[in-house]
Scaffold this active site. Structure first.
Site, PDB file in Angstrom:
ATOM      1  N   SER A   1      19.151  32.569  28.669  1.00 37.28           N
ATOM      2  CA  SER A   1      19.443  33.671  27.731  1.00 37.28           C
ATOM      3  C   SER A   1      18.394  34.787  27.772  1.00 37.28           C
ATOM      4  CB  SER A   1      19.593  33.129  26.306  1.00 37.28           C
ATOM      5  OG  SER A   1      20.761  32.362  26.233  1.00 37.28           O
TER       6      SER A   1
ATOM      7  N   LYS B   1      23.641  24.482  16.518  1.00 38.60           N
ATOM      8  CA  LYS B   1      24.878  25.247  16.295  1.00 38.60           C
ATOM      9  C   LYS B   1      25.607  24.833  15.010  1.00 38.60           C
ATOM     10  CE  LYS B   1      25.896  26.403  21.093  1.00 38.60           C
ATOM     11  NZ  LYS B   1      26.928  26.423  22.135  1.00 38.60           N
TER      12      LYS B   1
ATOM     13  N   ASN C   1      26.638  30.262  17.330  1.00 37.10           N
ATOM     14  CA  ASN C   1      25.710  30.413  18.462  1.00 37.10           C
ATOM     15  C   ASN C   1      25.010  31.767  18.454  1.00 37.10           C
ATOM     16  OD1 ASN C   1      27.620  32.209  19.512  1.00 37.10           O
ATOM     17  ND2 ASN C   1      27.458  31.406  21.589  1.00 37.10           N
TER      18      ASN C   1
ATOM     19  N   ALA D   1      35.849  16.536  24.541  1.00 41.43           N
ATOM     20  CA  ALA D   1      36.142  16.861  23.133  1.00 41.43           C
ATOM     21  C   ALA D   1      34.839  17.114  22.391  1.00 41.43           C
ATOM     22  CB  ALA D   1      36.930  15.730  22.471  1.00 41.43           C
TER      23      ALA D   1
ATOM     24  N   ARG E   1      36.939  10.591  26.820  1.00 40.46           N
ATOM     25  CA  ARG E   1      36.545   9.191  26.960  1.00 40.46           C
ATOM     26  C   ARG E   1      36.674   8.475  25.624  1.00 40.46           C
ATOM     27  NH1 ARG E   1      30.325   8.128  28.337  1.00 40.46           N
ATOM     28  NH2 ARG E   1      30.135   9.457  26.501  1.00 40.46           N
TER      29      ARG E   1
ATOM     30  N   ARG F   1      37.722  11.269  19.203  1.00 40.66           N
ATOM     31  CA  ARG F   1      37.187  12.646  19.114  1.00 40.66           C
ATOM     32  C   ARG F   1      38.251  13.655  19.556  1.00 40.66           C
ATOM     33  NH1 ARG F   1      31.555  13.758  21.765  1.00 40.66           N
ATOM     34  NH2 ARG F   1      31.358  15.322  20.130  1.00 40.66           N
TER      35      ARG F   1
ATOM     36  N   TYR G   1      27.835  25.203  35.505  1.00 40.10           N
ATOM     37  CA  TYR G   1      27.460  26.215  36.505  1.00 40.10           C
ATOM     38  C   TYR G   1      26.254  25.773  37.320  1.00 40.10           C
ATOM     39  CZ  TYR G   1      24.451  27.340  32.549  1.00 40.10           C
ATOM     40  OH  TYR G   1      23.576  27.232  31.501  1.00 40.10           O
TER      41      TYR G   1
HETATM   42  P1  NAP Z   1      28.793  17.578  24.244  1.00 39.03           P
HETATM   43  O1  NAP Z   1      29.137  18.138  22.919  1.00 39.03           O
HETATM   44  O2  NAP Z   1      27.644  16.648  24.386  1.00 39.03           O
HETATM   45  O3  NAP Z   1      30.123  16.857  24.826  1.00 39.03           O
HETATM   46  C1  NAP Z   1      30.080  16.136  26.047  1.00 39.03           C
HETATM   47  C2  NAP Z   1      31.489  15.761  26.476  1.00 39.03           C
HETATM   48  O4  NAP Z   1      31.390  15.091  27.749  1.00 39.03           O
HETATM   49  C3  NAP Z   1      32.185  14.788  25.523  1.00 39.03           C
HETATM   50  O5  NAP Z   1      33.575  15.023  25.551  1.00 39.03           O
HETATM   51  C4  NAP Z   1      31.829  13.438  26.163  1.00 39.03           C
HETATM   52  O6  NAP Z   1      32.769  12.412  25.852  1.00 39.03           O
HETATM   53  C5  NAP Z   1      31.940  13.778  27.639  1.00 39.03           C
HETATM   54  N1  NAP Z   1      31.180  12.851  28.462  1.00 39.03           N
HETATM   55  C6  NAP Z   1      29.823  12.772  28.569  1.00 39.03           C
HETATM   56  N2  NAP Z   1      29.479  11.768  29.435  1.00 39.03           N
HETATM   57  C7  NAP Z   1      30.651  11.222  29.858  1.00 39.03           C
HETATM   58  C8  NAP Z   1      30.968  10.148  30.740  1.00 39.03           C
HETATM   59  N3  NAP Z   1      30.003   9.435  31.356  1.00 39.03           N
HETATM   60  N4  NAP Z   1      32.276   9.850  30.946  1.00 39.03           N
HETATM   61  C9  NAP Z   1      33.262  10.561  30.322  1.00 39.03           C
HETATM   62  N5  NAP Z   1      33.015  11.571  29.471  1.00 39.03           N
HETATM   63  C10 NAP Z   1      31.723  11.900  29.252  1.00 39.03           C
HETATM   64  O7  NAP Z   1      28.494  18.745  25.300  1.00 39.03           O
HETATM   65  P2  NAP Z   1      29.113  20.221  25.291  1.00 39.03           P
HETATM   66  O8  NAP Z   1      28.224  21.130  24.552  1.00 39.03           O
HETATM   67  O9  NAP Z   1      30.548  20.126  24.921  1.00 39.03           O
HETATM   68  O10 NAP Z   1      28.968  20.626  26.843  1.00 39.03           O
HETATM   69  C11 NAP Z   1      29.791  20.025  27.837  1.00 39.03           C
HETATM   70  C12 NAP Z   1      29.516  20.674  29.195  1.00 39.03           C
HETATM   71  O11 NAP Z   1      29.901  22.053  29.164  1.00 39.03           O
HETATM   72  C13 NAP Z   1      28.027  20.657  29.597  1.00 39.03           C
HETATM   73  O12 NAP Z   1      27.962  20.338  30.960  1.00 39.03           O
HETATM   74  C14 NAP Z   1      27.556  22.068  29.341  1.00 39.03           C
HETATM   75  O13 NAP Z   1      26.535  22.452  30.229  1.00 39.03           O
HETATM   76  C15 NAP Z   1      28.832  22.860  29.637  1.00 39.03           C
HETATM   77  N6  NAP Z   1      28.841  24.137  28.885  1.00 39.03           N
HETATM   78  C16 NAP Z   1      28.850  25.292  29.611  1.00 39.03           C
HETATM   79  C17 NAP Z   1      28.863  26.499  28.952  1.00 39.03           C
HETATM   80  C18 NAP Z   1      28.859  27.772  29.764  1.00 39.03           C
HETATM   81  O14 NAP Z   1      28.492  28.824  29.216  1.00 39.03           O
HETATM   82  N7  NAP Z   1      29.290  27.732  30.988  1.00 39.03           N
HETATM   83  C19 NAP Z   1      28.875  26.560  27.545  1.00 39.03           C
HETATM   84  C20 NAP Z   1      28.885  25.345  26.828  1.00 39.03           C
HETATM   85  C21 NAP Z   1      28.860  24.137  27.535  1.00 39.03           C
HETATM   86  P3  NAP Z   1      32.580  11.470  24.530  1.00 39.03           P
HETATM   87  O15 NAP Z   1      33.132  12.270  23.372  1.00 39.03           O
HETATM   88  O16 NAP Z   1      33.378  10.271  24.827  1.00 39.03           O
HETATM   89  O17 NAP Z   1      31.105  11.207  24.408  1.00 39.03           O
END
Ligand code: NAP
Length: 279
Positions: free
Chosen positions: A16, A67, A88, A128, A152, A156, A224
């Site tokens: 950022s 957040k 955010n 989710a 998974r 959720r 990314y």
């Molecule tokens: P989060 O709230 O921690 O959610 C993680 C998600 O991944 C949950 O649905 C979780 O499932 C699932 N997961 C994690 N480990 C897993 C596994 N071993 N097998 C199956 N499912 C698994 O994270 P988030 O903030 O949503 O971010 C998710 C991803 O999006 C990250 O990689 C982040 O870097 C990316 N992201 C990118 C941007 C961007 O600007 N490009 C913005 C936000 C996020 P459970 O519910 O079962 O735990």
């Protein structure tokens, strides 16, 4: 100098400051505003907000784990922030804290920029967590026919879909059998899980659902880093249009700066500038 910053823990990896300072320089505002990163532990959200007001900080972005904590601390919330239950972007002016969220709109702009407009598509959305909570309702509002939210932990996914009054979100599990059954009906795949992300160690053990998507289906991975995940490689190997999450990262920053400055920017030009600066 007016202070802007991003808070989180960890925060050292945050892009950022680079993104915002690049835009401020391009706008000729780098002599007026400075954007820094500050490590603020999870329990200190309210204390940071009080200090920020006292120091005259004019705005800040927030990432994990702040957040959700910020929501009850705001004087006002935009519809986006209220809808996602997460903030955010915060603007501090006239003694008031205004909470906003640019993740969902940033996701949608990036998707459209990649040529993957969700209107009329059936979507297979994986995850989710926080990112899925921003992406899934945005897809529904942007005209996706149906969004299968596969997670998974199915509870959720059910919880996320329960908040959708239009009934376009449908919860499902993320096991191989479910994905193989749903994929042939879907013309857009969106990965909102952390599987494939650098440093997490987590990887999809089976990507055969990518092969079950219809020809021409689009694939968008929010990750990314790395620039090309195994999921994107598999999709491109089939000739499917595919994009990573860099565009979303960029667009959420452009929209946040518009909110801080309270004026529209030339978004596509800013997004182009940031993409060039980052590659
Ligand atoms: P989060 O709230 O921690 O959610 C993680 C998600 O991944 C949950 O649905 C979780 O499932 C699932 N997961 C994690 N480990 C897993 C596994 N071993 N097998 C199956 N499912 C698994 O994270 P988030 O903030 O949503 O971010 C998710 C991803 O999006 C990250 O990689 C982040 O870097 C990316 N992201 C990118 C941007 C961007 O600007 N490009 C913005 C936000 C996020 P459970 O519910 O079962 O735990």
């Amino acid at each position: 100098m007016r202070q802007l910053c991003v808070i989180g823990d960890p925060i050292a990896h945050s892009r950022s400051p680079f993104l915002h300072n690049t835009m401020l320089r391009a706008l000729g505002l780098d002599g007026e505003y400075a954007y820094t990163a500050r490590r603020v532990p999870g329990g200190d959200t309210a204390a940071f907000l009080a200090a920020a007001r006292a120091e005259g900080v004019v705005g800040f972005n927030a990432t994990m784990p702040h957040k959700e904590h910020l929501v009850p601390l705001m004087d006002t919330l935009t519809d986006e922030a209220r809808g996602y239950g997460a903030v955010n972007t915060v603007r501090l002016r006239n003694g008031r804290a205004e909470g906003h969220n640019t993740d969902g709109e940033g996701f949608l702009r990036a998707l459209r920029e990649a040529g993957l407009d969700p209107a009329g598509r059936t979507v297979l959305l994986l995850g989710a967590g926080g990112a899925a909570r921003a992406a899934a309702p945005k897809l529904a509002r942007a005209g996706a026919e149906r969004v299968y939210v596969c997670n998974r932990t199915p509870e959720r996914a059910a919880q996320l879909c329960a908040g959708d009054p239009a009934g376009r979100l449908a919860p499902a599990g993320m096991d191989g059998e479910t994905l193989a059954r749903l994929a042939p009906r879907c013309t857009l795949l969106v990965n909102c899980t952390s599987l494939g992300m650098e440093g997490t160690g987590g990887q999809f053990d089976d990507l055969s659902f990518v092969d079950a998507l219809p020809g021409g289906a689009g694939v968008f991975d929010l990750i990314y880093s790395p620039a090309e995940t195994g999921l994107l490689r598999r999709a491109r190997g089939r000739g499917l249009p595919a994009a990573n999450g860099l565009g979303m990262l960029i667009w959420q920053a452009v929209l946040a700066l518009e909110f801080f400055l309270d004026r529209p920017l030339d978004g596509p030009a800013m997004a182009r500038l940031l993409r060039e600066a980052m590659t």
